[in-house]
Motif scaffolding. Structure first.
Motif, PDB file in Angstrom:
ATOM      1  N   GLY A   1       0.815  -1.203   0.000  1.00  0.00           N
ATOM      2  CA  GLY A   1       0.000   0.000   0.000  1.00  0.00           C
ATOM      3  C   GLY A   1       0.851   1.255   0.000  1.00  0.00           C
ATOM      4  O   GLY A   1       2.088   1.210   0.047  1.00  0.00           O
ATOM      5  N   GLU A   2       0.172   2.401  -0.036  1.00  0.00           N
ATOM      6  CA  GLU A   2       0.894   3.673  -0.076  1.00  0.00           C
ATOM      7  C   GLU A   2       1.766   3.866   1.154  1.00  0.00           C
ATOM      8  O   GLU A   2       2.816   4.511   1.100  1.00  0.00           O
ATOM      9  N   ASP A   3       1.327   3.280   2.277  1.00  0.00           N
ATOM     10  CA  ASP A   3       2.112   3.416   3.508  1.00  0.00           C
ATOM     11  C   ASP A   3       3.105   2.277   3.685  1.00  0.00           C
ATOM     12  O   ASP A   3       3.746   2.150   4.728  1.00  0.00           O
TER      13      ASP A   3
END
Length: 762
Positions: A573-575
């Motif tokens: 994911g983006e994180d």
């Protein structure tokens, strides 16, 4: 040191050096030119070749017939005075062409255009048995056809001999020697194996035409006046033992050729030219080249060899012609049914559009309309102008693409081509996917851009098409005034409860860098009907987006067991936190053995293996695109008569990502799988992809596609499928001599016909 890299193959595969492949591909223009000349010279001159070959076969029997026992057996002899008197009597009645002694010296057979003298004559009694009415001299007629077609066209025969030699020499350059049990397989094998033997016929014909090897012609004696056949016997008797006479015939310049038979005791047959002054031995005889051409160098044996050569040439000519006729029939445009004024076409990827189009056509015809059904890819755009209404049911493939089989149709559309044609399009899709109904929209836009009138606005279907489809039929009846029964449609497939019976990881996580892939065995309630390539649609959250997985087993082998190959869809994911796909994560991480899954089992006839297990297939897959092929193998093995099957599989690492390795290697050992090539893109000693393997083995691929008519299956990501199609097109250019545009058209035609079948995912 420059080392040639070779394809890394399974034990049964062939090893083709890459530079050799490039060299062979570089010869494509030459091979194309040779193939063009080979084909068209053979076709145009086929009647002439046939006459030359058949008459040559007949003439090869002449030395066989003439190699029998001597005309006059030892101890016997011809009554020369009686023969002379008889010939004088015969010549008084009509002209004599030739005479042969028969019946052990007791009779003669006279050849003449005059029926009063032609036939058998008894020497002692003078009794005459006329020749049969309408009888012909088989050998003389065959010789006339062989040399001039009985039309004085000797120059045509000579030119045909040169061209026959040319196409025979070119033949081996057009196809490698491979033994296979097919029409062109035998054509190629005979052409290669018997080439030195079969070349003797056209080579000697060309040599005789050019005057090469004729030898020194004997000086023939001259006569001051023409002599009769009977007189020739009298003159020859002065110096020769004419009791051994075997035959006489009129010769050049008014002379007579006389033949004496051997006596079986050391005296050999001999020929003489008889003039008004005596008999002169005929020396020299035909040259070795002429004897080889006519099959007279060894009597019956050489005649038999010439007959075998003629049979081989006849077989090559006929098989070549039959192969061309078959290809011509296959390539002919298949006209749509005459008399229809409504065309119901479908552009289908998984079979749903085809099913709905068939239901539409059935409903129209049941109500009395004249409708015909066809896949859009099998229709030429210009044919649409024949119909007052065109109804199209279209699905969407991949990332909003037009279905594979319809791409060629869309490409062939030109502005203004469909002016005045009324169309109505039903587009199938699923809102949970990106580019909803984009394939149907693209086809609608292409039809309108080509001049078609949109009689009914585009209808779009989300998910299960049943209700929306019936509403579309109602609109067609109202707006287009069509007579149409409302078709009763069951849902695409009813829900079915499947139990997870077994789970096994197929990749080796210890290797590192692999993609997590599992074998999931589902057990159905009772007996289910399915085939490899059908689809299991799973949506664990009810309204969530479903995912489709290819079935890798067959109910023909085990009706209750459904094999799936499931790759975990994972990303960050983006994180940076790990993420997994909803459906693949459910099947791999949550659905333990014993869990019950609600799914739909949908037929996918567009990716089922051939019903005939002996039909050759070429299976191409990368990663989890291998999913349907275990079922292909098990179903063909269970048939007891599997045909040729070639698998090309690609993944990341041989020792970690070789999915279903044990099954395919066992299939190689037992013959269910004929050949397997692999490509592992992240192995240092490999680094190839499946399209690389295709290009490296271009001659073999071309042979399977064109000569063996193999059905091609491509499963995996859409980008991979496009690369594979591009590789096949390149092979058609390099091996078949097609231009790039023609190769693309051929790919489109094969897609439309189902010769190439594609099942892709994002």
């Amino acid at each position: 040191m420059n080392v040639l890299r070779q394809t890394r193959l399974a034990p049964s595969s062939q090893h083709v050096p890459f530079c050799l492949t490039e060299f062979v591909m570089s010869l494509a223009p030459v091979r194309f030119g040779l193939a063009f000349l080979h084909r068209w010279i053979s076709l145009i001159l086929f009647p002439v070749f046939l006459v030359i070959i058949v008459t040559g076969a007949i003439l090869s029997f002449r030395p066989i017939v003439n190699s029998g026992p001597p005309a006059v057996p030892p101890g016997a002899g011809v009554d020369v005075p009686a023969l002379t008197a008889l010939l004088g009597k015969i010549e008084a009645a009509g002209q004599v062409g030739a005479v042969s002694v028969t019946g052990g010296g007791r009779a003669v057979t006279v050849m003449s255009q005059d029926p009063k003298v032609a036939g058998r004559w008894e020497i002692a009694t003078g009794a005459h048995t006329p020749a049969p009415v309408g009888g012909i001299d088989l050998f003389r007629t065959a010789e006339g056809l062989h040399k001039s077609l009985l039309l004085g066209l000797g120059i045509v025969v000579e030119v045909a001999s040169f061209l026959m030699l040319g196409i025979m020499v070119a033949g081996p350059f057009l196809a490698w020697l491979r033994f296979r049990n097919s029409l062109m397989g035998w054509h190629t094998a005979v052409g290669w194996c018997l080439l030195p033997l079969t070349l003797t016929s056209p080579v000697t014909a060309v040599m005789l035409t050019l005057g090469i090897g004729e030898g020194q012609r004997p000086q023939l004696p001259r006569t001051k006046r023409p002599i009769a056949v009977s007189e020739a016997v009298t003159i020859a008797s002065r110096t020769l033992d004419t009791t051994r006479i075997a035959g006489l015939r009129r010769f050049r310049g008014g002379t007579v050729m006389l033949q004496l038979a051997g006596d079986g005791a050391g005296t050999k047959p001999a020929s003489f030219i008889v003039t008004d002054s005596g008999a002169t031995p005929l020396t020299g005889g035909p040259s070795l080249v002429k004897q080889i051409h006519e099959g007279t160098w060894g009597g019956a044996w050489s005649g038999t060899i010439n007959f075998a050569i003629s049979l081989a040439l006849l077989g090559l000519s006929v098989t070549g012609m039959v192969s061309w006729v078959r290809r011509w029939r296959r390539n002919r445009a298949r006209p749509l049914a005459a008399g229809s004024d409504i065309l119901v076409a479908h552009a289908s990827q998984t079979g749903t559009a085809a099913r709905l189009a068939a239901a539409t056509c059935d409903a129209l015809t049941a109500a009395g309309e004249r409708a015909t059904l066809a896949p859009l890819g099998a229709v030429k755009p210009a044919e649409l102008a024949r119909f007052r209404t065109v109804l199209l049911v279209a699905s969407t493939a991949g990332d909003g693409e037009v279905p594979d089989g319809a791409r060629g149709f869309a490409k062939a559309l030109k502005p203004g081509l469909l002016k005045g044609v009324r169309v109505a399009v039903l587009a199938l899709g699923d809102h949970s996917h990106a580019h909803f109904c984009r394939g149907g929209r693209r086809l609608r836009d292409a039809l309108v851009a080509a001049g078609a009138d949109e009689a009914v606005p585009l209808w779009e279907v989300d998910g299960d098409p049943s209700a929306r489809f019936v509403s579309w039929i109602d609109v067609l009846r109202a707006e287009l005034e069509l007579k149409c029964e409302v078709p009763g449609l069951a849902p695409v497939s009813p829900p079915v409860a499947l139990t997870v019976a077994e789970r096994r990881r197929l990749d080796d996580p210890a290797r590192g860098g692999t993609l997590e892939t599992w074998r999931i065995l589902l057990q159905g309630p009772g007996e289910l009907a399915f085939r490899p390539g059908d689809l299991v649609r799973v949506s664990p959250g009810g309204g969530d987006r479903h995912r489709s997985y290819s079935v890798g087993s067959s109910s023909r082998v085990d009706p209750g067991r459904i094999e799936l190959t499931v790759r975990l869809h994972a990303w960050s994911g983006e994180d940076g936190t790990p993420q997994v796909g909803r459906v693949s994560g459910f099947l791999v991480r949550e659905a333990a053995e014993g869990a019950v899954i609600e799914a739909r089992l949908d037929p996918h006839p567009g990716f089922n293996p051939p019903s005939d297990p002996q039909w050759p297939i070429l299976m191409i897959g990368a990663g989890s695109g291998i999913a349907p092929y275990p079922g292909f193998i098990t179903e063909r093995r269970a048939s007891g008569r599997p045909g040729l099957a070639w698998l090309i599989f690609g993944n990341r690492h041989r020792d970690g990502d070789f999915l279903w390795q044990e099954l395919f290697e066992e299939a190689l050992r037992d013959g269910t799988l004929t050949r397997m090539d692999t490509a592992f893109s992240r192995d240092p000693d490999d680094g190839a992809r499946v399209q690389t393997r295709l290009r490296e083995n271009a001659p073999a691929v071309f042979d399977w596609l064109v000569e063996r008519k193999a059905m091609v299956f491509i499963c995996g990501r859409r980008a991979m499928a496009q690369e594979v199609e591009a590789a096949i097109a390149d092979i058609l250019v390099s091996e078949g001599g097609l231009k790039p545009e023609a190769a693309q058209d051929e790919i489109g035609r094969w897609l439309a016909e189902g010769r190439i079948r594609v099942d892709t995912f994002d």
